[in-house]
Design a protein around this motif. Structure first.
Motif, PDB file in Angstrom:
ATOM      1  N   ASP A   1       0.857  -1.191   0.000  1.00 22.26           N
ATOM      2  CA  ASP A   1       0.000   0.000   0.000  1.00 22.26           C
ATOM      3  C   ASP A   1       0.893   1.240   0.000  1.00 22.26           C
ATOM      4  N   MET A   2       1.535   1.488  -1.136  1.00 21.16           N
ATOM      5  CA  MET A   2       2.559   2.520  -1.234  1.00 21.16           C
ATOM      6  C   MET A   2       2.014   3.895  -0.867  1.00 21.16           C
ATOM      7  N   SER A   3       2.852   4.636  -0.133  1.00 16.64           N
ATOM      8  CA  SER A   3       2.536   6.029   0.164  1.00 16.64           C
ATOM      9  C   SER A   3       2.676   6.850  -1.103  1.00 16.64           C
ATOM     10  N   SER A   4       2.137   8.060  -1.054  1.00 14.83           N
ATOM     11  CA  SER A   4       2.260   8.939  -2.217  1.00 14.83           C
ATOM     12  C   SER A   4       3.727   9.258  -2.500  1.00 14.83           C
ATOM     13  N   GLY A   5       4.526   9.387  -1.435  1.00 20.23           N
ATOM     14  CA  GLY A   5       5.948   9.673  -1.618  1.00 20.23           C
ATOM     15  C   GLY A   5       6.667   8.541  -2.314  1.00 20.23           C
ATOM     16  N   ALA A   6       6.344   7.293  -1.929  1.00 17.76           N
ATOM     17  CA  ALA A   6       6.975   6.143  -2.568  1.00 17.76           C
ATOM     18  C   ALA A   6       6.548   6.031  -4.025  1.00 17.76           C
ATOM     19  N   THR A   7       5.277   6.282  -4.277  1.00 15.28           N
ATOM     20  CA  THR A   7       4.779   6.241  -5.659  1.00 15.28           C
ATOM     21  C   THR A   7       5.490   7.276  -6.519  1.00 15.28           C
ATOM     22  N   GLU A   8       5.652   8.480  -5.976  1.00 25.37           N
ATOM     23  CA  GLU A   8       6.329   9.548  -6.716  1.00 25.37           C
ATOM     24  C   GLU A   8       7.787   9.195  -6.989  1.00 25.37           C
ATOM     25  N   LEU A   9       8.450   8.545  -6.041  1.00 20.31           N
ATOM     26  CA  LEU A   9       9.845   8.159  -6.240  1.00 20.31           C
ATOM     27  C   LEU A   9       9.962   7.098  -7.330  1.00 20.31           C
ATOM     28  N   VAL A  10       9.100   6.093  -7.290  1.00 20.11           N
ATOM     29  CA  VAL A  10       9.119   5.060  -8.327  1.00 20.11           C
ATOM     30  C   VAL A  10       8.851   5.686  -9.691  1.00 20.11           C
ATOM     31  N   ASP A  11       7.876   6.589  -9.752  1.00 11.51           N
ATOM     32  CA  ASP A  11       7.570   7.262 -11.020  1.00 11.51           C
ATOM     33  C   ASP A  11       8.775   8.073 -11.510  1.00 11.51           C
ATOM     34  N   ALA A  12       9.487   8.714 -10.577  1.00 12.06           N
ATOM     35  CA  ALA A  12      10.656   9.520 -10.957  1.00 12.06           C
ATOM     36  C   ALA A  12      11.749   8.639 -11.560  1.00 12.06           C
ATOM     37  N   VAL A  13      11.966   7.458 -10.977  1.00 16.31           N
ATOM     38  CA  VAL A  13      12.981   6.549 -11.512  1.00 16.31           C
ATOM     39  C   VAL A  13      12.555   6.037 -12.885  1.00 16.31           C
ATOM     40  N   GLU A  14      11.267   5.734 -13.036  1.00 14.06           N
ATOM     41  CA  GLU A  14      10.779   5.303 -14.346  1.00 14.06           C
ATOM     42  C   GLU A  14      10.998   6.387 -15.397  1.00 14.06           C
ATOM     43  N   ARG A  15      10.773   7.639 -14.998  1.00 17.42           N
ATOM     44  CA  ARG A  15      10.969   8.742 -15.947  1.00 17.42           C
ATOM     45  C   ARG A  15      12.425   8.831 -16.398  1.00 17.42           C
ATOM     46  N   LEU A  16      13.362   8.555 -15.473  1.00 13.11           N
ATOM     47  CA  LEU A  16      14.777   8.567 -15.863  1.00 13.11           C
ATOM     48  C   LEU A  16      15.035   7.536 -16.954  1.00 13.11           C
ATOM     49  N   LEU A  17      14.453   6.365 -16.800  1.00 14.14           N
ATOM     50  CA  LEU A  17      14.638   5.314 -17.799  1.00 14.14           C
ATOM     51  C   LEU A  17      13.955   5.686 -19.114  1.00 14.14           C
ATOM     52  N   GLU A  18      12.784   6.312 -19.015  1.00 15.09           N
ATOM     53  CA  GLU A  18      12.073   6.733 -20.223  1.00 15.09           C
ATOM     54  C   GLU A  18      12.876   7.778 -20.996  1.00 15.09           C
ATOM     55  N   GLU A  19      13.548   8.671 -20.258  1.00 12.24           N
ATOM     56  CA  GLU A  19      14.292   9.763 -20.900  1.00 12.24           C
ATOM     57  C   GLU A  19      15.439   9.266 -21.769  1.00 12.24           C
ATOM     58  N   ILE A  20      16.020   8.134 -21.402  1.00 10.94           N
ATOM     59  CA  ILE A  20      17.167   7.625 -22.173  1.00 10.94           C
ATOM     60  C   ILE A  20      16.787   6.437 -23.045  1.00 10.94           C
ATOM     61  N   ARG A  21      15.542   5.974 -22.939  1.00 11.90           N
ATOM     62  CA  ARG A  21      15.128   4.737 -23.598  1.00 11.90           C
ATOM     63  C   ARG A  21      15.390   4.757 -25.097  1.00 11.90           C
ATOM     64  N   ALA A  22      14.980   5.807 -25.785  1.00  9.90           N
ATOM     65  CA  ALA A  22      15.018   5.812 -27.247  1.00  9.90           C
ATOM     66  C   ALA A  22      16.436   5.699 -27.802  1.00  9.90           C
ATOM     67  N   ASP A  23      17.408   6.278 -27.125  1.00 14.09           N
ATOM     68  CA  ASP A  23      18.775   6.351 -27.668  1.00 14.09           C
ATOM     69  C   ASP A  23      19.736   5.318 -27.081  1.00 14.09           C
ATOM     70  N   HIS A  24      19.255   4.455 -26.173  1.00 13.04           N
ATOM     71  CA  HIS A  24      20.199   3.595 -25.465  1.00 13.04           C
ATOM     72  C   HIS A  24      19.737   2.143 -25.326  1.00 13.04           C
ATOM     73  N   HIS A  25      19.164   1.570 -26.370  1.00 12.62           N
ATOM     74  CA  HIS A  25      18.898   0.130 -26.407  1.00 12.62           C
ATOM     75  C   HIS A  25      18.106  -0.346 -25.196  1.00 12.62           C
ATOM     76  N   LEU A  26      17.065   0.378 -24.822  1.00 15.67           N
ATOM     77  CA  LEU A  26      16.300   0.062 -23.622  1.00 15.67           C
ATOM     78  C   LEU A  26      14.814   0.128 -23.923  1.00 15.67           C
ATOM     79  N   ALA A  27      14.065  -0.843 -23.394  1.00 14.74           N
ATOM     80  CA  ALA A  27      12.608  -0.846 -23.512  1.00 14.74           C
ATOM     81  C   ALA A  27      12.005  -1.175 -22.159  1.00 14.74           C
ATOM     82  N   LEU A  28      10.855  -0.546 -21.848  1.00 15.59           N
ATOM     83  CA  LEU A  28      10.137  -0.825 -20.605  1.00 15.59           C
ATOM     84  C   LEU A  28       8.787  -1.437 -20.945  1.00 15.59           C
TER      85      LEU A  28
END
Length: 672
Positions: free
Chosen positions: A644-671
Motif C-alpha cells: 500500500d505505497m505512500s504517495s511519496g513512494a509512488t512519486e519516487l518510483v515514477d521519478a525513476v521510471e521517468r529517468l529510464l524513459e528519458e534515455i530509452r530511445a537512444d540507449h537500447h532500452l525498452a520498458l
C-alpha cells in the motif's frame, strides 16, 4: 554568475577530443602515490620542482587540472574558495578551539585548533604560520631524501631545491610583504579572546545544569553559544583580514577580486619555468619552510598548462590530467564517492586508479572500483600499482614474482566486487584488467635504465600512455535491446531505499547497528556540522557524511543489477561481452540523472526539515534532531515502496521510471 570551472575556462580553456586530447581522472587513497604518478606523467623534477606537491598527509584537496602542451609558455589559472566557505570552516575552528579551552588545553593547542580544520582540508597554518615552526621538525610534510635521488637527473631544470625554496620564501617576504610575526600576534590575540569568551559562556546559569546532567547537552550549548557570540565574529573577521592581506600584497601574476573585496582568480603566463613554478608554489605548496606564506589553504582549483615532457617520452602527453582528492582508508570514509567525483568519472575519457602494491585493494580502491563499474564506466578503468619496490618477502625475489603477488590481490578483490555488482560485471572488470593493470616502483625518482624498476617502470608508463591517449573502440549493437519490467523498477527502488534507510538510521543513532557490521552511530557534532552546511547552502556533504551520495550509490547499484538481469533481450543476438557494453552505455547515461534525483530527494525537497533540525537547541536537542532527520529526511526522502505505497513512494518510483524513459530511445532500452 560564472562557476569556478567557467572562470578558469575563461582564461585557460581545456582542450577537447577535437584537439586530439583525452581527459584522465586520477583516483587513489591518500598516500598511494597518486600525485607522484602525476609527476611522472609530467616529467617534473622531484627534488628541484616538486610539482605537484606530495606528502604523507592529505595533499590534493583542490581540483587540479594539468595540460601538457608542445609550446614555450607556461600558463596558470587558480581560483579560490568563496569567502562564506572560508568563514564556515573558521567557525568550525573557533568552536573546536573553544572546546579545547573547556577541556583545559594549552595555548599552543588552542592556536592550532583555530588554524587547522579537523578534516585536513583547510589548514590555515600554511598561510598564517605555526607557532615555533622553525624548531619543530615533526611538522615538515614535504621532505625528499636526497640519497634516493639518482645523480643523473636527465631533463632536470637548471635549479636546485634551495633556489626553489628561496623563491617561495621571497614570494612570502618580498613579493608578499607580510610579516609572519604579525600573524602570530593576531592569533595570540584570537586565542585570548576565545578563552575570555569561553569563561563568559560557562558562567551562564543555563549551562551550569547542563554540566551536571548531560555532557552532550553542555557541548552542544557551548557550540551554539560560540557560534552566536559576537566575539566569534570578531575572531573570524581578524583571521579573514589576515588572509586577504596576503592576497593584497601579491605582486606577481594578475589577481581578480569580486565586488566584496574577496579574491576570485590568479593568472600567470611565463616562459621562465623556474620562476613560473616558484610563483605557482605559493598556491599549491605544502613545505614547512613556506608556512606563513602559502595561499594553498584557500585554493579550490588549479589549472596549469605548459611544456611538460616526461623523461620516458619524447613529447608531451596528449592528456588533460585531472587530479582529485585522495579516497579514504576506512570503509566508512569511502562508502560513497562524492557527487562531484561521480560526475567527473562520467565526463572523463579514462579513470586511472592508483593503489599501493604493499597493501593492495584495501577498502578505498575497492569501493571506488565497485562504484565505477556500477556507473557503467568499466571501459574507462586503468589500475596502476605503485611502491612495487616495497613488496618484499622470502619468495618475492624478482620483479615478476612481485607483480604476480599483487595480481593475486586483484583476483581476490574481483570476488568482492562480484558479490556487490554481479557476476557479469566482475567478468567485464576481469577482462578489462587483463590488459589495463600496470606496475611501478621507485617513482620518487626519474625512471632510467640504471635498475630494473627504472627500465620496467618506463616501459609500463609508455604502455599506459598509449592506452590513455587512444580511442576506445565503438561497437555497433544494431537493434539489440534490453527489456525491463516496470515492476522491476519497484523492486529496485525498494532495495535501494531499504539499504539507504538501514545505513542512515544507524548513523543518526535512531536504530542500533548490526553486531558484526561496520556502521556505527555518528557523533552528534558531525551530524550538526553536516546540517549547518546544508542549511547554509555551502555544501551537501561533510567529510564522509554524504546522504545524497549514499542514496545515489544505493539507487545506482540496484539499477545496474536490474539492467544486468532484464526480462529478456530482443533484436539481434549479442554476446555476453556485447551485452555488458550495452548495459554500461545505459548506466553511463543514467549517472548524472541519478545524482540529480538523489540530491532532489534528500536535500532540495527536504530543506524545510533540515532548517527545522538546525534550529533545535537545548536539552534533548541532539536526540530530537536525529529523530526529526530520520523521519522527515531519510524516511520521507527515500520511502520504501510497499503493498500500500505512500504517495511519496509512488512519486519516487515514477521519478525513476521517468529517468529510464528519458534515455530509452537512444540507449537500447525498452520498458514493459
Amino acid at each position: 554568475m560564472l562557476t569556478f570551472e567557467e572562470l578558469r575556462d575563461s582564461v585557460l580553456p581545456l582542450p577537447t577530443r577535437d584537439d586530439g586530447y583525452r581527459r584522465v581522472l586520477m583516483l587513489g587513497t591518500t598516500g598511494a602515490g597518486k600525485t607522484t604518478v602525476v609527476r611522472q606523467l609530467l616529467g617534473t623534477n622531484p627534488r628541484t620542482e616538486r610539482f605537484p606537491s606530495t606528502s604523507t598527509a592529505k595533499t590534493t584537496v583542490a581540483d587540479t587540472e594539468i595540460i601538457p602542451r608542445d609550446e614555450p609558455f607556461f600558463r596558470a589559472a587558480v581560483t579560490f574558495m568563496p569567502r562564506d566557505e572560508v568563514e564556515d570552516h573558521l567557525l568550525d575552528n573557533v568552536v573546536a578551539a573553544a572546546q579545547a579551552v573547556y577541556e583545559g588545553a594549552g595555548d599552543d593547542v588552542v592556536y592550532m585548533k583555530l588554524l587547522d580544520h579537523e578534516g585536513q582540508r583547510f589548514r590555515l597554518s600554511y598561510l598564517l604560520g605555526r607557532p615555533l615552526v622553525e624548531d619543530d621538525d615533526d611538522v615538515i610534510d614535504d621532505v625528499i631524501d636526497d640519497d634516493i635521488i639518482e645523480d643523473d637527473q636527465t631533463g632536470a631544470v637548471d635549479a636546485t631545491g634551495d633556489e626553489i625554496a628561496e623563491m617561495s620564501l621571497a614570494a612570502g617576504t618580498g613579493l608578499v610583504e607580510v610579516d609572519v610575526s604579525r600573524s602570530r600576534e593576531v592569533m595570540d590575540h584570537a586565542v585570548a579572546k576565545v578563552r575570555t569568551m569561553v569563561r563568559s559562556i560557562l558562567s551562564r546559569p543555563d549551562l551550569a545544569g547542563a554540566v551536571q546532567s548531560d555532557e552532550d547537552a553542555l557541548y552542544e550549548a557551548l557550540q551554539d553559544a560560540v557560534a552566536e557570540s559576537v566575539t566569534t565574529g570578531h575572531v573570524i573577521a581578524m583571521v579573514v583580514h589576515e588572509v586577504t592581506s596576503r592576497f593584497s600584497a601579491l605582486s606577481f601574476g594578475d589577481l581578480t577580486w569580486d565586488n566584496e573585496g574577496w579574491p576570485l582568480m590568479w593568472t600567470q603566463t611565463s616562459a621562465d619555468r623556474v620562476r613560473f613554478l616558484g610563483e605557482l608554489s605559493t598556491f599549491y605548496g605544502n613545505s614547512a619552510t613556506g608556512f606563513g606564506r602559502l595561499l594553498t589553504p584557500v585554493v579550490n582549483g588549479i589549472r596549469v598548462s605548459g611544456p611538460f615532457v616526461p623523461t620516458w617520452s619524447d613529447r608531451p602527453l596528449r592528456l588533460v590530467i585531472v587530479d582529485s582528492e585522495g579516497l579514504g582508508h576506512t570503509p566508512s570514509s569511502i562508502s560513497s564517492l562524492s557527487s562531484s567525483l561521480v560526475r567527473k568519472v562520467g565526463h572523463c575519457d579514462s579513470v586511472l586508479v592508483v593503489d599501493n602494491a604493499q597493501q593492495p585493494m584495501q577498502a578505498g580502491p575497492l569501493a571506488a572500483l565497485t562504484q565505477i563499474v556500477e556507473s557503467g564506466s568499466v571501459g574507462k578503468l586503468h589500475l596502476l600499482f605503485t611502491h612495487l619496490d616495497g613488496v618484499t618477502g622470502a619468495n618475492l625475489t624478482g620483479y615478476s614474482a612481485r607483480t604476480a603477488h599483487v595480481r593475486e590481490s586483484v583476483e581476490n578483490a574481483l570476488t568482492s566486487i562480484e558479490s556487490a555488482a554481479g557476476a557479469p560485471a566482475a567478468r567485464a572488470l576481469r577482462r578489462r584488467l587483463d590488459s589495463s593493470v600496470y606496475y611501478a616502483g621507485r617513482l620518487d625518482r626519474f625512471l632510467t635504465s640504471k635498475d630494473v624498476f627504472g627500465r620496467k617502470g618506463a616501459a609500463e608508463f609508455l604502455r599506459l600512455r598509449c592506452e590513455l591517449e587512444g580511442d576506445e573502440p565503438v561497437s555497433d549493437h544494431g537493434d539489440a535491446e534490453i527489456v525491463v519490467a516496470r515492476k522491476g523498477v519497484v523492486i529496485a527502488v525498494e532495495k535501494a531505499t531499504a539499504r539507504f534507510q538501514e545505513e542512515w538510521l544507524v548513523r543518526l543513532g535512531v536504530e542500533r547497528p548490526a553486531p558484526a557490521g561496520d556502521l556505527r552511530a555518528e557523533h552528534w557534532a558531525r551530524i550538526k556540522a553536516l546540517n549547518r552546511r546544508i542549511v547554509g547552502r555551502t555544501d551537501v556533504e561533510y567529510r564522509d557524511l554524504k546522504p545524497a551520495g549514499d542514496f545515489r550509490r544505493a539507487l545506482q547499484s540496484v539499477l545496474y543489477a536490474m539492467l544486468q538481469n532484464p526480462v529478456r533481450w530482443q533484436g539481434q543476438p549479442v554476446s555476453e561481452e556485447e551485452r555488458g557494453e550495452v548495459v554500461d552505455t545505459i548506466a553511463v547515461a543514467l549517472t548524472d540523472k541519478v545524482v540529480e534525483l538523489a540530491e532532489k530527494q534528500i536535500i532540495l525537497d527536504r530543506m524545510e526539515a533540515w532548517d527545522v533540525a538546525w534550529a533545535l537547541a537545548g536539552k534533548g536537542s541532539v536526540a530530537r534532531r536525529a529523530h526529526l532527520l530520520a523521519a522527515d529526511v531519510i524516511r520521507s526522502g527515500a520511502p520504501i515502496p510497499t503493498a500500500d505505497m505512500s504517495s511519496g513512494a509512488t512519486e519516487l518510483v515514477d521519478a525513476v521510471e521517468r529517468l529510464l524513459e528519458e534515455i530509452r530511445a537512444d540507449h537500447h532500452l525498452a520498458l514493459e
